[in-house]
Each structure stands twice: as structure tokens, then as C-alpha cells.
Design a protein around this motif. Structure first.
Motif, mmCIF file in Angstrom:
data_model
loop_
_atom_site.group_PDB
_atom_site.id
_atom_site.type_symbol
_atom_site.label_atom_id
_atom_site.label_comp_id
_atom_site.label_asym_id
_atom_site.label_seq_id
_atom_site.Cartn_x
_atom_site.Cartn_y
_atom_site.Cartn_z
ATOM 1 N N GLN A 37 79.547 -7.862 30.541
ATOM 2 C CA GLN A 37 78.769 -8.656 31.490
ATOM 3 C C GLN A 37 77.823 -7.754 32.252
ATOM 4 O O GLN A 37 78.063 -6.554 32.362
ATOM 5 C CB GLN A 37 79.702 -9.353 32.477
ATOM 6 N N VAL A 97 74.787 -8.015 35.708
ATOM 7 C CA VAL A 97 74.064 -8.830 36.684
ATOM 8 C C VAL A 97 72.744 -8.131 36.945
ATOM 9 O O VAL A 97 72.704 -6.915 37.112
ATOM 10 C CB VAL A 97 74.872 -8.947 37.996
ATOM 11 N N ASP A 103 74.013 -15.929 31.150
ATOM 12 C CA ASP A 103 75.347 -16.337 31.578
ATOM 13 C C ASP A 103 75.289 -17.129 32.875
ATOM 14 O O ASP A 103 76.262 -17.209 33.601
ATOM 15 C CB ASP A 103 76.237 -15.100 31.740
ATOM 16 N N ASP A 104 74.139 -17.657 33.177
ATOM 17 C CA ASP A 104 74.104 -18.614 34.276
ATOM 18 C C ASP A 104 73.043 -19.665 33.976
ATOM 19 O O ASP A 104 72.171 -19.460 33.125
ATOM 20 C CB ASP A 104 73.844 -17.923 35.624
ATOM 21 N N ASP A 119 80.472 -18.411 34.568
ATOM 22 C CA ASP A 119 81.847 -18.037 34.894
ATOM 23 C C ASP A 119 82.486 -19.064 35.807
ATOM 24 O O ASP A 119 83.634 -19.472 35.604
ATOM 25 C CB ASP A 119 81.843 -16.670 35.595
ATOM 26 N N HIS A 160 76.559 -21.711 44.443
ATOM 27 C CA HIS A 160 77.138 -20.619 43.679
ATOM 28 C C HIS A 160 77.916 -21.052 42.458
ATOM 29 O O HIS A 160 78.553 -20.240 41.804
ATOM 30 C CB HIS A 160 77.957 -19.729 44.599
ATOM 31 N N THR A 195 76.734 -20.048 37.974
ATOM 32 C CA THR A 195 77.070 -19.113 36.900
ATOM 33 C C THR A 195 78.009 -19.788 35.908
ATOM 34 O O THR A 195 78.780 -20.668 36.266
ATOM 35 C CB THR A 195 77.768 -17.864 37.449
ATOM 36 N N HIS A 220 72.587 -13.551 35.568
ATOM 37 C CA HIS A 220 73.804 -13.010 34.966
ATOM 38 C C HIS A 220 73.621 -12.938 33.458
ATOM 39 O O HIS A 220 73.093 -13.869 32.857
ATOM 40 C CB HIS A 220 75.016 -13.895 35.266
#
Lengths: 313, 681
Positions: free
Chosen positions: B63, B65, B135-136, B205, B200, B203, B76
Motif C-alpha cells: 500500500q 499513500v 485504493d480509494d 480499506d 473518511h 478509502t 491511496h
């Protein structure tokens, strides 16, 4: 390492190569008898092949490499198919390398290249044959696979050896799914091997021929390879039907069992030839666009077989 | 050495963006521009390919950022096996196509400046890589739009034709309707994470860890599936695809059909298996059903085409359908807690995605070669190209055999795996599904058989026979970079077909991550030669054996027949004793498809007209015959035409407000202010 399976494999391929012309001769003989003609004998196809192999090849000026390559690939796939179907023994090394779906795909390769060869010269007949062959194939293949799927669902496997063993061990039970699948298989085999009522292997009349139209430009050893592969294909379809639906007498490993299996195979092929000739003599060739119904009903049979497998069994 | 795969992938993206910037400075030196940018693009693709393949084989997830993006909402990045697998696909084909482009784009320079093509090509590749790395939701959508916008300009490259501008516009509209749906879907998921209170949840995740209520999850799935299906060209959202893909330059068509559609598949897999990850069986059934419809109708439409590139574009619809069949089956198996079967079906679907990238890329590159050499896309006017284009035709044939699903090439392996997945459906607990799912196998069989017919037609009419046009042009074989790009793709087709066990062993970390099971323990249990997905008794296939036995028989037969030197006589065509056979007597693309057109005609709207010009002598001997055939997609009339009409009607009504006089507009503003004051007080 046990060498016996390899020996059985080689033997089976050689036997198929050897008896395919005799089977076609047998079918022609039966047909002559039924139509009240004198026969040319069981061995006429061998003489035809010998003659063609001895002749020179005549090629059209604009024939490409596809035209010359196709006879070999058609012959190659037919030979491989002959090694896959467990006829003499279920313990064949090649049988593990390809299952029922691969077998169908092998015949599809041959058809693909034959159709291309038909279009290679650029005559109207070749293109016509290719177009019709691919049309029929695209209707016959789903029905063929459905019939095979029904059997393989019943056997829990798509491997031909495994299907043979399962069907063989459960032979006393009358299974409606297998009966439907068998009917579908018979109809589809007629289409796949180009027999009446779908196609007529003896015709050279422009508007009715399908398979022959693609081979019209071939001569000499190329034509011989096509003819031989075609004979093998017919024999293999009959043998496949016998193996899948009436697997009695297929050996499991010993030489005596294989010898017995060979005798059984000959008997079954002889019987299959009689059935084939009765169908061919009893029916007339269909119009091209009636074939949708013919192959549709084959598909329906296979579907019914599958439904009855889930509902009844 | 301490380099993580994700850094490599990032480097590839930066290299591409850099090459796009560089291209603007080099626009005065067109030859140099092409050489430099496509070399950079191929290096970047190769780097991405390595990063992807490495991630999949080492089964890790990196990963990162990046502190760019909106304030407090950084981008991300993540590279897990699923992303790695798709990065391998995109990187692999982009590498081949970039090499091919070195030669292909050089041929365009003479006709028009290519700076635009080069810049947007690099941006397009960068966009696809970023979509996979994202990833977001924010970064994903930004990358998605970069990809869509860049490909829009690439479709528009030859913008002097009205047809191309319309196609590009249609593409833009559908891409944006889809993007809105994806945005809404991410909005639903991100909102649910924080209870619609903070930002938030954007993402992936956070979305992965959230629990969704079934209703919201369904809404999110349906929205995202709609959006991705529009990009993938799933029927009935396919209408833009056969318009937009053929009009782009061929190297771009290869990328659009070969890999851009795969990013949509990636999105579907990412959202369902990874982000939502708990779902009811009917989602899978929906995907499976749309996959089957796309597969069958896609290939039927492809069969009816006379334009080589349009045919290939429709065939992409078919292949996306086959991929979705695998994914839909995997979803059904997952929802019934059958991880091993789900892994098999997912592997089948993803394997087909990989295969399709290779053979469709190869076929589009081949079509580009034909277009480059013969300046013709209409198959009705071509023929006999095999004599003039020996390389292109041979490589195109490899693509045709692969796409038709014939062993020992790669298309067969993934179709075979899909069939095996279908045949395992009796282990499902629901009796109705047991009954219905095997019927899908019949439709897949129909698709495979029809696609063989379709590609016999495509190859036979284009390359075999004799030239059908008025006078044959001077045709030369394509240059070396183009050949090289195609050769590499063709070798991949053969490799993926002969050694599937190695590939499945490599890609097994993907289903392991997503459905919690892998098939390589059984699939390769009997050595690299035999592919046995569930058990040896169940089914086995050996690519090498099939390939080498057929080869051996061919060689032996050839040698035996050539022991004695037999002569081959070349003679003119046998004309049955009539007058000279002309090339106008050959079967054409239309006539080849005629029997199937008649059988499956009810799927299309067909208008066939024959008009006879009467001659002076007698009515029975017409002088000329006019034949017109028009085949249309019924979906256009059913779904799109009403929508288009409605939107035109709306805009006409709204347009009545526009008087063009400043006084009227002032009155509008005044009335609006009064109204707002009344309402809000």
C-alpha cells in the motif's frame, strides 16, 4: 513402469486406422444390399485410398499453404481422437490428456480448417460448403455437448474412461437420462459425420452437397488423407456411441480383456452400421433450412435427458 | 535491493505521464516523437507487467499513500494479487501494442500529425494503470475519467468523418452515464461507512471493513454493476462499443478492446468480491444471465458484420460475456459457501480475461496491418491477402484459432474451465439452480460454435480466395515492429494454451485472496502436463499432449507421403467447363453468414430489398439487380431511440426559454429571485 497401457494405446490407434475403411465398406455393402445393387465388396475403400495415394496432386494456381496443410491437420486430429476414446481398454495414457469436451473440440479443429480450405481457392462451391458446414456445426455442437454433459453429469466426470467405468458398473439400472442422451447423440452424429438426412456423402450435385463441396478441389494424397480421416470420423462416432451408451466388454488392463474388447467392438460396429444404413435408407435428405428443426429436436432430447437426470435420478 | 512492486508500478505511471509531457515538446519532429514516446510507453508497460506479475506470484499486498489530491483526502494506492493480475494483463498487451505502434504510427505520419495520438496514448495507458492501482474512490474516479477522456480523444483522432465524431460522442455519453453510476455506488458505500457524517469512508480499506445492510449493499452493487457494465459493453449497454472501437486507430482499438474493457471487469470483481464481499446468490445469477446474453448475442451480431474491425468489436462483447459467465458462477458458488468451486469459476473467468486480451489484441493488430496495407476495412472488397501478407495472415490465423476456442490455443483452456465450472453446479443446494445452470453450458457451447463460424468467415473472406474489389492495389507486408508486436501476442496465445497449469499456479493467489480457496493444489496435482481442476477422475486436459500428438501425426504423415517424390502440378482453377470463373463468383461475407442470418434472424431487425431493373427486351431478363441489406441492432430501437427522442424533446422544450434577448433573461432572473424570496423567506 507398466508398458502395457502404451502398447494398448498404439494398438488402438493402429486398429482404428486399419478398420475405418472396412467399416465404411461394410456400410456401403449393406446399403447396396438394401437397395438391390451388387456390392463392390468390403475392401473397396482400401483400394480407393491406395489409388488416391498413388496419384499426383493437382493444385489450383492460387492455393495457399492452408490448402496444403489442412489434410494433414484433419488427419492428425482424427488420429488423436482415435487414441482418446477408450475402445479396447479404459487404461489409456492419451485418454487422460483429453476428455469428452476436448474430443468435441478436436473435431471442431478439423472442421475449422476444412472450412478455411474450402474458401481458399475462391470458387463458389467451396465457400458454399464452408458456409453450410459451419452453420450446421454451430447448431450441432451445442446439442452434441448437451448430450455429453448429460452423460457426464450422470457419471460425475467428463473423462471418457471414467464415464465408461461408471456407466458400465451401473448398467442394470435403466436410466431415462441416458436414453434421451443416446437419442440426441444419434441425431447429432448423423449431422456431424455428414450422413443422410443432413448431408449426402455420395452426392456431387452442386446445390445439395455440403462436406463434399469443400473437398471438391482436392486430389491425390491430400484427398486420400481427407477420405481416410472422414472414414475414421464415422467409425469413431459409432464407436463413441457404443462406448458411452453400451460399454460392455471394454477391457480394464489384461491382454485377453483387450482381445475380447476388440471382438466386442467389431460386433458393435457391425450393429451400428446396420442401424446407420436403416436410417439412411429410410429417410430422404432434408432441405438445409429444415435442419434447424432436426438439430433443434436433438438439442431438445439432450435437454430432456438433463432434466430427467435432475428430476428422476 | 529494496524495491516494492508498487513503486515499480508507480514508476511506470510517472514514466507515461512524463512521456506525454515530453511529446508536446517534440511535436515538431514527428518521427523522433513516435520513436521516443512509444519506446518509453513500451518500457513503462514492461515495468508495470513485471510489477503485476511479481505481486501475483509473491502473493503480497503493498500500500502507499500519496499526499496529492484534495486537502485532507490524499490518494491511496494498493497493489494486491487481484490488482497485480490485471496490471499484468494491461501491462502485457500494452507492451506488445506499444512495440507494434512504433511501426504502425509511423505509417500515419504521412497523412496527418500524430502528436495528439501520441499524447493521449500515453495518458490512456497511465489512466488504466492508475485505475488498477487506486485504493480509494476519489483516485479511482479521477483515474477512470483520465482513461475515458483520453480514449475519447483517441476515438476522435480521425475527426474529419462525421461517423467518427458521432461514435466518439456516443462513447462519451455512455461512459459518463456509467461513471455517474459508479460515483453514486461509491457514494453509497462511503456514506454507509461513516453513517453519512464524515468523508473518511472514501478509502477502499474503510469500505472493505464496513458492514452493509442488504438493501444498501444491493443498491451499491446494482449501481456499480451498471456503471462497469456500460464500460465493458455488456448487452444491452453495448451500443457504443461497435461504433467507437473500429473508428479509433488500430493500435488504440487493440488496447480498448483488449484491456480497457478489462478494467471494467476489474471493477466488478473489486466491488463485489473485495469491497462488499457478502452477497446473495441472485447477484451472481444476474451477472451470469447478462453474461450469457452478451455472449450469444455478441457473437451473432459479430457474424453479421462486414467491417472487419466492427466484427472484432462485437466479438469483444461476446468475450466479455464469457468472462462474466465465469464471474457470475463464482459469485453464485461463493454465496452458497462453496469456495473451491468459486475459485475454479473465478479462475476460468479471469483466465478468459487474460486470454481475450492476448488474442483480441493480436486480432486488432492484424486488422490494423490489413488496413495499413490494403486501406480497406470492408471484407466484401478483400480476399486473397494471404499471398501478399504471409506474416500478418499467419498471425491473424493464430488469433482466429485462439478466439474460436480450439485446442491447443488459449481460448479453449478458459472455455474448458468454464464448462467444468458449469458441470459442477449440481453441488448447489437449490434444486432450481441445479436444473437451470447447466442450460447455460448449452448457450456457451452455442457461443463457441458460432464464434468458430464467425472467425472462419473473418479469416476466409479477408485472407483467402481472390481479391474481391475492382482492381487489386499494391499491397506490401507490414514492417518489423508491427510484426514483432503481433508475434509476441501470438506466442503468448500458444503459451497460455499449452501450459495452463503454470499460469494457474501463478495466478492462484487471486482466488485465494478473494474467495478463500485455490485450485492449483488439485489443478497441477499430476504435474505440469495435466490440468485437473477438481480431481483427476473428474476431468483432465493436457495441452502439451494434444499439441505434440497432433504435431507428431502431421509430421509422420508428411514424411511418409514424401518419401517418394510425388509431383505437384499447378493448374488454373477448374471452371466446370463453363466460361471463366471470376472473383465475383466467390462467397462473400454476406453470403457466408446468410444461413445463420436466416436461422437467427429474429434477433435482428433485417431489411432486405431486391430490385430488378427491367430491360427493354423482356421482363424475364432483367438487366441489373439492386440488392440492399440492412441489419440493425434491435436494442437501438427498443432502448436507445426512445431515450434519444425523449432527450431531444426535452431540450426543444427547454430551448423555448432561450429567446436571445437580454430583456427576457433579466425577467427570468427577476422572477427567480422573487420566487426564491417567497419560498425561503
Amino acid at each position: 513402469m507398466n508398458l502395457y497401457p502404451f502398447a494398448a494405446e498404439m494398438l488402438q490407434i493402429l486398429i482404428i486406422l486399419a478398420i475405418a475403411p472396412a467399416f465404411v465398406g461394410w456400410v456401403r455393402m449393406l446399403k447396396c444390399w438394401l437397395q438391390g445393387r451388387t456390392t463392390a465388396g468390403l475392401f473397396q475403400p482400401y483400394r480407393d485410398l491406395m489409388k488416391l495415394f498413388a496419384k499426383d496432386v493437382i493444385l489450383a494456381e492460387n492455393a495457399s499453404w492452408i490448402f496444403r496443410f489442412t489434410p494433414y491437420i484433419v488427419f492428425g486430429t482424427a488420429t488423436l481422437a482415435g487414441g482418446i476414446i477408450p475402445m479396447l481398454s479404459v487404461d489409456l495414457p492419451l485418454a487422460a490428456s483429453a476428455d469428452a469436451i476436448v474430443l468435441v473440440a478436436l473435431f471442431a479443429i478439423a472442421r475449422f480448417f476444412t472450412s478455411l480450405a474450402g474458401m481458399d481457392i475462391g470458387t463458389a462451391f467451396g465457400g458454399m460448403g464452408s458456409s453450410r458446414e459451419m452453420t450446421i456445426a454451430s447448431l450441432a455442437e451445442p446439442a452434441m455437448l448437451m448430450a455429453i454433459f448429460t452423460v457426464s453429469l450422470a457419471a460425475g466426470s467428463t473423462s471418457l474412461s471414467q464415464i465408461v467405468q461408471v456407466v458400465f458398473s451401473g448398467q442394470s439400472v435403466l436410466r431415462p437420462s441416458l436414453a434421451f442422451a443416446f437419442l440426441a447423440f444419434v441425431l447429432v452424429s448423423l449431422a456431424e459425420t455428414g450422413r443422410i438426412p443432413v448431408d449426402n456423402p455420395t452426392t456431387h450435385l452442386e446445390l445439395t452437397m455440403i462436406h463434399e463441396a469443400m473437398l471438391l478441389e482436392y486430389s491425390g494424397r491430400h484427398l486420400a488423407l481427407f477420405e481416410w480421416a472422414g472414414m475414421m470420423k464415422l467409425t469413431l462416432f459409432m464407436a463413441l456411441g457404443a462406448v458411452l451408451f453400451f460399454p460392455w466388454g471394454i477391457g480394464t488392463g489384461s491382454i485377453i480383456a483387450s482381445g475380447l474388447a476388440f471382438v466386442f467392438l467389431l460386433l458393435k460396429l457391425a450393429a451400428a452400421g446396420i442401424v446407420l444404413v436403416l436410417i439412411e435408407t429410410g429417410l430422404a435428405k432434408m432441405r438445409l433450412f429444415r435442419l434447424t428443426e432436426f438439430l433443434g429436436s436433438a438439442f431438445l432430447m439432450a435437454t430432456l435427458g438433463m432434466l430427467s437426470f435432475f428430476i428422476l435420478e | 535491493m529494496n524495491i516494492a512492486p508498487i513503486e515499480l508500478a508507480g514508476a511506470a505511471v510517472i514514466l507515461l505521464l512524463g512521456s506525454a509531457v515530453l511529446a508536446m515538446f517534440l511535436s515538431r519532429f514527428q518521427h523522433l516523437l513516435v520513436a521516443v514516446s512509444f519506446s518509453l510507453a513500451s518500457v513503462a508497460s514492461l515495468v508495470a507487467l513485471v510489477a503485476g506479475a511479481w505481486t501475483v506470484s509473491s502473493n503480497i499486498a503493498n500500500q502507499a499513500v500519496m499526499a496529492i489530491g484534495l486537502p485532507d483526502l490524499p490518494f491511496h494506492l494498493r497493489l494486491d494479487p487481484l490488482a497485480g493480475f490485471f496490471l499484468t494483463i494491461v501491462g502485457g498487451l500494452s507492451f506488445f501494442v506499444s512495440i507494434y505502434s512504433l511501426g504502425y504510427v509511423k505509417g500515419i505520419i504521412a497523412q496527418r500529425p500524430v502528436t495528439r495520438l501520441v499524447v493521449f496514448y500515453a495518458l490512456f495507458l497511465a489512466g488504466m494503470f492508475m485505475v488498477i492501482l487506486a485504493d480509494d474512490a476519489l483516485f479511482f474516479l479521477v483515474a477512470w475519467e483520465v482513461m475515458a477522456a483520453a480514449s475519447y480523444f483517441l476515438v476522435l483522432f480521425e475527426d474529419e468523418h462525421l461517423e467518427n465524431r458521432r461514435a466518439a460522442f456516443l462513447y462519451m455519453v455512455v461512459a459518463h452515464v456509467g461513471a455517474i453510476a459508479i460515483l453514486l455506488s461509491f457514494g453509497v458505500m462511503a456514506g454507509l461507512v461513516t453513517g453519512f457524517e464524515g468523508f473518511h469512508g472514501y478509502t477502499f480499506d474503510a469500505m472493505r471493513q464496513a458492514e452493509y445492510t442488504p438493501a444498501w449493499a444491493t443498491a451499491a452493487f446494482l449501481l456499480s454493476f451498471f456503471g462497469f457494465a456500460a464500460k465493458a459493453g455488456v448487452i444491452p449497454l453495448h451500443v457504443w462499443l461497435p461504433e467507437a472501437h473500429p473508428v479509433a486507430p488500430s493500435n488504440v482499438s487493440a488496447l480498448m478492446s483488449g484491456v480497457m474493457l478489462k478494467t471494467a471487469i476489474y471493477g466488478i470483481v473489486r466491488v463485489t468480491f473485495d469491497l462488499i464481499h457478502v452477497f446473495p446468490w441472485w447477484w451472481g445469477a444476474l451477472v451470469l444471465m447478462l453474461g450469457l446474453i452478451s455472449a450469444v448475442l455478441g457473437v451473432l451480431f459479430a457474424l453479421m458484420q462486414n467491417d472487419l474491425k466492427r466484427l472484432l468489436a462485437y466479438s469483444s462483447v461476446e468475450n466479455i460475456g464469457i468472462v462474466l459467465i465465469g464471474i457470475g458462477l463464482a459469485m453464485i458458488f461463493t454465496s452458497f459457501q462453496l469456495p473451491l468451486l468459486a475459485a475454479l469459476a473465478l479462475t476460468a473467468g479471469l483466465y478468459h480475461a487474460l486470454n481475450h486480451a492476448m488474442f483480441k489484441g493480436l486480432l486488432f493488430m492484424g486488422a490494423g496491418g490489413v488496413l495499413h496495407a490494403a486501406h480497406e476495412r470492408n471484407m466484401e472488397k478483400m480476399g486473397g491477402l494471404i499471398h501478399m501478407l504471409p506474416w500478418t495472415s499467419g498471425l491473424f490465423l493464430v488469433g482466429c484459432v485462439s478466439i474460436s476456442g480450439l485446442p491447443p490455443f488459449n481460448g479453449f483452456v478458459s472455455e474448458w474451465l468454464t464448462f467444468q465450472a458449469f458441470l459442477l453446479s449440481p453441488s448447489l443446494p437449490s434444486p432450481l439452480m441445479k436444473l437451470l445452470i447447466p442450460m447455460g453450458a448449452a448457450l456457451l457451447a452455442l457461443t463457441a460454435a458460432l464464434s468458430a463460424a464467425c472467425f472462419v468467415k473473418a479469416f476466409g473472406v479477408t485472407f483467402l480466395g481472390q481479391w474481391r474489389g475492382q482492381h487489386a492495389p499494391q499491397i506490401h507486408e507490414v514492417n518489423w515492429p508491427m510484426k514483432l508486436g503481433m508475434i509476441m501476442a501470438a506466442v503468448c496465445c500458444l503459451f497460455l494454451g499449452i501450459l495452463p497449469t503454470l499460469v494457474i499456479d501463478w495466478m492462484d493467489s487471486v482466488p485465494e485472496h478473494l474467495v478463500g480457496s485455490k485450485i492449483s493444489t488439485t489443478a497441477g496435482a499430476f504435474g505440469w502436463m495435466w490440468l485437473t481442476p477438481v480431481a483427476r477422475e473428474r476431468a483432465s486436459y493436457s495441452g502439451p499432449m494434444v499439441f505434440f500428438v497432433i504435431l507428431a501425426v502431421i509430421v509422420i504423415a508428411y514424411l511418409i507421403l514424401h518419401v517418394k517424390k510425388g509431383s505437384i502440378k499447378r493448374v488454373p482453377l477448374w471452371d466446370c467447363g463453363f466460361e471463366k470463373v471470376t472473383q465475383r463468383m466467390q462467397y462473400t461475407s454476406t453470403s457466408f453468414a446468410m444461413p445463420l442470418r436466416r436461422i437467427f434472424g429474429f434477433f435482428f431487425s433485417i431489411r432486405e430489398r431486391v430490385k430488378l431493373d427491367p430491360q427493354a427486351a423482356h421482363r424475364a431478363f432483367p438487366g441489373k439487380m439492386h440488392y440492399a441489406l440492412r441489419i440493425r441492432d434491435r436494442f437501438w430501437g427498443w432502448i436507445y431511440k426512445p431515450l434519444v427522442d425523449a432527450s431531444f424533446l426535452m431540450s426543444r422544450l427547454v430551448g423555448k426559454l432561450q429567446q436571445g434577448r437580454i430583456q427576457t433573461y433579466l425577467i427570468y432572473s427577476f422572477v427567480t429571485i422573487i420566487f426564491l424570496l417567497m419560498v425561503t423567506r
